[in-house]
Write a protein that holds these residues in place. Structure first.
Motif, mmCIF file in Angstrom:
data_model
loop_
_atom_site.group_PDB
_atom_site.id
_atom_site.type_symbol
_atom_site.label_atom_id
_atom_site.label_comp_id
_atom_site.label_asym_id
_atom_site.label_seq_id
_atom_site.Cartn_x
_atom_site.Cartn_y
_atom_site.Cartn_z
ATOM 1 N N GLU A 1 0.827 -1.207 0.000
ATOM 2 C CA GLU A 1 0.000 0.000 0.000
ATOM 3 C C GLU A 1 0.861 1.258 0.000
ATOM 4 O O GLU A 1 0.580 2.223 -0.723
ATOM 5 N N LEU B 1 0.923 -7.539 -3.367
ATOM 6 C CA LEU B 1 0.030 -7.022 -4.398
ATOM 7 C C LEU B 1 -1.373 -6.775 -3.855
ATOM 8 O O LEU B 1 -2.073 -5.873 -4.336
ATOM 9 N N ASP B 2 -1.783 -7.538 -2.865
ATOM 10 C CA ASP B 2 -3.071 -7.256 -2.213
ATOM 11 C C ASP B 2 -3.059 -5.851 -1.608
ATOM 12 O O ASP B 2 -4.047 -5.116 -1.682
ATOM 13 N N ARG C 1 -3.249 -3.169 -4.401
ATOM 14 C CA ARG C 1 -4.613 -2.972 -4.929
ATOM 15 C C ARG C 1 -5.440 -2.045 -4.042
ATOM 16 O O ARG C 1 -6.349 -1.364 -4.528
ATOM 17 N N ARG D 1 -4.187 1.195 -5.435
ATOM 18 C CA ARG D 1 -4.142 1.279 -6.907
ATOM 19 C C ARG D 1 -4.870 0.062 -7.476
ATOM 20 O O ARG D 1 -4.240 -0.896 -7.952
ATOM 21 N N PRO D 2 -6.212 0.074 -7.453
ATOM 22 C CA PRO D 2 -7.006 -1.109 -7.828
ATOM 23 C C PRO D 2 -6.716 -1.632 -9.230
ATOM 24 O O PRO D 2 -6.799 -2.848 -9.464
ATOM 25 N N ASP D 3 -6.381 -0.750 -10.154
ATOM 26 C CA ASP D 3 -6.164 -1.193 -11.533
ATOM 27 C C ASP D 3 -4.749 -1.715 -11.774
ATOM 28 O O ASP D 3 -4.423 -2.166 -12.877
ATOM 29 N N LEU D 4 -3.898 -1.648 -10.740
ATOM 30 C CA LEU D 4 -2.496 -2.104 -10.832
ATOM 31 C C LEU D 4 -1.760 -1.422 -11.990
ATOM 32 O O LEU D 4 -0.873 -2.022 -12.619
#
Length: 527
Positions: free
Chosen positions: A421, A450-451, A454, A457-460
């Motif tokens: 995050e 990566l969780d 997201r 930045r939800p769209d990665l």
């Protein structure tokens, strides 16, 4: 084969009778009785490091008991074994031909016995111990620079190296085992080194690695989330750090009180403690013994300058050779520690301000220019340290901030999404890769990071994943332009990467340089 640190012993060791060891430490004896003239000249907790004349301390380990390796210790020349009841039971079926000395908690005796065996070598050396989550290495090098201004020869024991004078070897961990600590101190004394700076980890304090050593001065940098897999929670982490500030372990302390843990330590320590406030304008600065009252935070490789107010109210112009707010804190702490270790204040301030570069700590490996991005390596491996590292390089980045990072295996799993995050918020381009997976599946560690990514930045977008750390660095270089900054965090100076229990030779700095060379060669061909 004897390890490099296992070979760091005095050429002319002291000798003591085994029967005196038994008497001094109240040990019981199983099996063969020691002869009246049997002597010991060293102590080891590693069977492979045993030399003729050693006491082998067989401890209960995480996976196996040290008594399992008794035969190897005997072959190496051990004259006696110290173990617990569990070790005695393991040896019952195959009694060794040397005395078995028994104590309820041999781990707690390893340091005191090693100190006794080497005739208490720290008594001839000014000793400084530094603990805290972040900043131990940088602060220790700053302190050593100040000590070297007053001592002809000094020693360092820490995360990067074990060093006496100009001779150094790679360090296997932040704080080596107690018998190694004492043998290195004995070697320092033999070689004429008169001061030593040591990083002291929370693991070392919990496991007695500095047992038998009373430091002249100890310092505390900060306490941030890390190692909760070992300590359980922050309270347990704090409790183990606090062990360094106890009577018999240290004579006096210096504590940075920028966080609540430092404030609590300064209030609760049972030894004389001086407080240092390093955040300009913080309320605690009014009551702190020492305080940074102003600071000009350096950028782009230029160190910081600051004003340090002493207990007498006098203000002193000081500096950190490294940029960033965190290094003002490290430098201020180092100045006070060195001064309390006997260095003239003006000398300490000058020496810290002119200390040389520290491996893997905001280390500039590739300079910006001629089409190349700025490339740095930093040891930041906790959430708070990652914030400080990214905040420090953002102002010197005209383009995108590209972060290559991961998280350790077999360690605090809760910090992985936190790191993700933070990275997603503070960096522009992320390359998520492996750090030291150890026994864990690397893909599982990356997935947890990566969780966290997201969440911010939800769209990665601009997020990449690399299964090879070396490839991750090369990928970052392919992405970067001259205006970008690449920062690689998590491993810093480390010379190996641990994967599935195997240590592979690896260093971020070397790979970063190789990626830069490859890019120059490619651009030269294109031209």
């Amino acid at each position: 084969m004897t390890s490099p640190q296992g070979r760091m012993r005095p050429q002319h060791p002291a000798t003591h009778r085994v029967v005196d060891l038994i008497d001094v430490f109240g040990l019981s004896v199983q099996g063969v009785a020691p002869g009246p003239d049997a002597t010991l000249s060293g102590v080891s907790v590693a069977s492979g490091d045993v030399r003729p004349g050693d006491l082998f301390v067989a401890l209960s380990g995480l996976k196996v008991h040290g008594a399992t390796f008794t035969a190897q210790a005997v072959e190496g020349g051990a004259v006696a074994i110290l173990t617990d009841q569990a070790g005695v039971e393991l040896l019952a079926a195959d009694q060794p031909p040397i005395p078995i000395l028994v104590a309820p908690d041999p781990r707690s005796l390893a340091g005191p016995i090693a100190a006794w065996a080497h005739d208490h070598p720290a008594q001839g050396v000014v000793t400084v111990g530094i603990t805290g989550t972040n900043g131990k290495t940088t602060t220790s090098y700053f302190v050593d620079a100040a000590l070297r201004a007053q001592h002809a020869s000094t020693g360092v024991m820490g995360t990067v190296e074990l060093r006496i004078g100009a001779e150094a070897i790679e360090s296997p961990r932040t704080t080596v085992e107690a018998p190694v600590v004492q043998s290195i101190l004995a070697l320092m004394r033999e070689r004429g080194a008169t001061a030593c700076t040591m990083e002291v980890s929370s693991h070392a304090l919990a496991l007695g690695r500095v047992g038998g050593l009373e430091f002249d001065v100890v310092g505390f940098t900060n306490l941030q989330r890390d190692h909760l897999d070992f300590h359980g929670d922050m309270e347990g982490y704090f409790r183990d750090k606090s062990r360094l500030f106890a009577p018999g372990q240290a004579r006096r302390g210096v504590v940075v009180v920028d966080d609540v843990w430092g404030q609590r330590l300064a209030a609760e320590a049972q030894i004389p403690v001086e407080s240092v406030s390093t955040l300009v304008g913080a309320p605690v600065a009014e009551t702190a013994d020492w305080a940074v009252t102003s600071a000009d935070i350096g950028l782009d490789g230029i160190g910081s300058t600051f004003t340090l107010r002493g207990p007498d109210g006098v203000e002193h112009a000081a500096a950190s050779p490294l940029p960033g707010r965190v290094n003002v804190s490290n430098a201020a702490l180092a100045v006070v520690i060195a001064h309390r270790a006997g260095v003239d204040l003006a000398t300490a301030i000058h020496a810290v301000g002119h200390a040389s570069e520290i491996p893997g700590r905001m280390e500039r490996v590739v300079e910006r220019g001629a089409g190349m991005p700025l490339g740095l390596v930093d040891y930041a491996h906790t959430p708070d340290a990652l914030v400080l590292a990214l905040d420090a390089v953002r102002p010197i980045t005209p383009g995108r901030l590209i972060l290559v990072f991961g998280s350790d295996g077999d360690r605090d799993q809760g910090k992985r999404p936190l790191m993700g995050e933070i990275a997603a918020r503070l960096a522009d381009v992320l390359v998520v890769t492996d750090e030291n997976p150890r026994s864990e599946d690397p893909a599982v560690i990356r997935a947890a990071i990566l969780d966290g990514v997201r969440g911010a930045r939800p769209d990665l977008a601009d997020v990449h994943e690399a299964t090879s750390r070396s490839q991750a660095i090369h990928d970052a270089f392919e992405i970067a332009t001259e205006q970008d900054t690449i920062i690689i965090t998590g491993k810093g100076h480390e010379p190996t990467q641990e994967i599935a229990g195997v240590f592979h030779r690896y260093n971020d700095r070397d790979v970063l340089l190789a990626a830069a060379r490859a890019r120059r060669e490619l651009e030269g061909q294109d031209a």
